[in-house]
Scaffold this active site. Sequence first.
Site, PDB file in Angstrom:
ATOM      1  N   GLU A   1      13.802 -15.176  -0.223  1.00  0.00           N
ATOM      2  CA  GLU A   1      14.805 -16.788   0.522  1.00  0.00           C
ATOM      3  C   GLU A   1      13.581 -17.838   0.340  1.00  0.00           C
ATOM      4  O   GLU A   1      14.106 -18.618   0.996  1.00  0.00           O
ATOM      5  CB  GLU A   1      14.720 -15.901   2.068  1.00  0.00           C
ATOM      6  CG  GLU A   1      15.747 -15.226   2.542  1.00  0.00           C
ATOM      7  CD  GLU A   1      15.467 -15.135   3.748  1.00  0.00           C
ATOM      8  OE1 GLU A   1      15.604 -15.236   4.648  1.00  0.00           O
ATOM      9  OE2 GLU A   1      16.746 -13.428   3.899  1.00  0.00           O
TER      10      GLU A   1
ATOM     11  N   ASP B   1       0.983  -1.686   0.341  1.00  0.00           N
ATOM     12  CA  ASP B   1      -0.029   0.146  -0.177  1.00  0.00           C
ATOM     13  C   ASP B   1       0.858   0.947  -0.172  1.00  0.00           C
ATOM     14  O   ASP B   1       1.926   1.759   0.905  1.00  0.00           O
ATOM     15  CB  ASP B   1      -0.932  -0.428   1.519  1.00  0.00           C
ATOM     16  CG  ASP B   1      -2.772   1.038   1.271  1.00  0.00           C
ATOM     17  OD1 ASP B   1      -3.281   1.029   0.530  1.00  0.00           O
ATOM     18  OD2 ASP B   1      -1.848   1.896   2.489  1.00  0.00           O
TER      19      ASP B   1
HETATM   20  C1  NOJ Z   1      -4.617   2.732  -0.918  1.00  0.00           C
HETATM   21  C2  NOJ Z   1      -5.874   1.833  -0.722  1.00  0.00           C
HETATM   22  O1  NOJ Z   1      -5.974   1.432  -1.625  1.00  0.00           O
HETATM   23  C3  NOJ Z   1      -6.929   2.985   0.006  1.00  0.00           C
HETATM   24  O2  NOJ Z   1      -8.456   2.276   0.029  1.00  0.00           O
HETATM   25  C4  NOJ Z   1      -6.419   3.276   1.115  1.00  0.00           C
HETATM   26  O3  NOJ Z   1      -7.312   4.088   1.987  1.00  0.00           O
HETATM   27  C5  NOJ Z   1      -4.895   4.381   1.273  1.00  0.00           C
HETATM   28  N1  NOJ Z   1      -3.945   3.325   0.303  1.00  0.00           N
HETATM   29  C6  NOJ Z   1      -4.851   4.263   2.726  1.00  0.00           C
HETATM   30  O4  NOJ Z   1      -4.269   3.268   2.803  1.00  0.00           O
END
Ligand code: NOJ
Length: 530
Positions: A258, A209
């Site tokens: 790994e 993310d």
């Molecule tokens: C991207 C994620 O896909 C989204 O849903 C989220 O709100 C933001 N990152 C923050 O984690």
Amino acid sequence: MTATMTDTWWDSAVIYQVYPRSFADGNGDGIGDLTGLMERLPYIASLGVDAIWMTPFQPSPQVDQGYDVSDYCGVDPLFGSMEEFDQLLQSAHLLGLRVLLDVVPNHCSSAHPLFRQALAAGPGSPERDMFHFAPGSHDGLPPNNWQSVFGGGAWSRASPESVDDKDWYLHLFSSAQPDWNWRNPAVGDYFESVLRFWFDKGVDGLRIDVAHALFKAPGLPDAPSVTAVVDGLRSNPLVSDQEDVHEVYRRWRRLAQEYTPHRLLVGEVNLDPARAARYTRADEMHQAFPYAFIGLGWDADAWAGVGSELEDARQTHGAPPTWALENHDLVRSATRYGGGATGSERARAALLTILGLPGAAYIYQGQELGLPEVHVPVAERVDPMWSRGGVCRDGARIPLPWTQESHRSHGFSQGQLPDSPWLPVPEGWGNYAIERQHHDPDSSLQLLRRAVELRRHLTGRGIFGKHDDVSWTVQAGGLLLCQRQENICIAMAMGTGRVRLPAGEVLISARPLQAAGWLEPGNSAWIVQN
Ligand code: NOJ
Ligand code: CA
């Protein structure tokens, strides 16, 4: 795991994104869960895809639907238990499906024990150094002018009630999502243990993310204008794309290697293609999502332009691109391409087009059904981005319709509890139901199955090469052409009238051709040229 599973299965994989809250609800509380997903894995396998990517199900106060993680190595009781996750992983593997999880390294939940400890330990403590705490200015303003991606300021007071504690903490998203301080090596060590935990279990890879935002400019200086940070992580060098971040992915890549088979790393790198491709250099992640492409409208020039940039980036850095048109943050493609019957046809054609391209393809649950964006009544919206003044993403997160009949939210919920899904299901949702489309040979669902099968066949015979060169052009009348090597062409009619197809044999089209050699607007085809 079978012996044929190689380290690079992902190069031409089709990966199905599961948003667990909205996939299938096994206990009838209105929220999708692991039991529901496990029971319906055979449906996903029936699509012919290679893997699933599950968005977060770890313990979380659910302020941002799980992207506010309070325990990176657990399962939120809302979704089930660790035993259920273990079973799910095993069942998926038995069906030949790999499993990718989401890891959220930019921020955690304000309920995470390390953040709670940091709050309690007070200003200047080593506990606070795990996050970005800083005193505000003398006139009571936050440490800098950064704005949150979700709207409003990017800083909140650590202890609003205390006169002694003048610290604020940084959160690029909601105030319930404090950012980790990646300049503290303890943070890197902590995440290594998180990755090992899931990789040791046999999880096949991770989607990372906001992968480009972990490091902020040293000293956290003011942005030149207040809107600069709101406008995004995409172009703001203060909050994203700092050079130090690459060392994190080099470490993660070594770790992924790994394991046998190697684990896949795919990043949410919301940067332009040239910058994003630097995250997929040979010793970093394997893949990044095509952010410049994913949200495009129905515009042949834009597709060809971004497609060419992605191809240039591939040729520079070597990693095959990925293709995606939807995810849980974006307006559904059928709506983005104009809505109604026209938008649906275009979305179907666009999905066939990306499945014809070299590189992994990611499909978001419901895209195979042609689901449109749903207008969620204001009173029923739950997205924190909406409540902080941004756009509302709930309309792409509506529970999947399994049955045509409306009972138990079109088969989404099972069990005895009252039938009230976490987001409202609109009238007519049953028209998109899996049950209905399964029995209709002309449905979007059946087209997707045929396309995935054909793609596998062509890849297996080397007709679709994993590392094919591609060249993008727009011909008269809005005909988008993507030429793979010399003999395969992916064509999509993006103009308003019918267009002549290049000579060759049509292998598959999104809708039957009305006249041989011609493509109607909103149709697409794969052509082999001899
Ligand atoms: C991207 C994620 O896909 C989204 O849903 C989220 O709100 C933001 N990152 C923050 O984690
Ligand atoms: Ca449930």
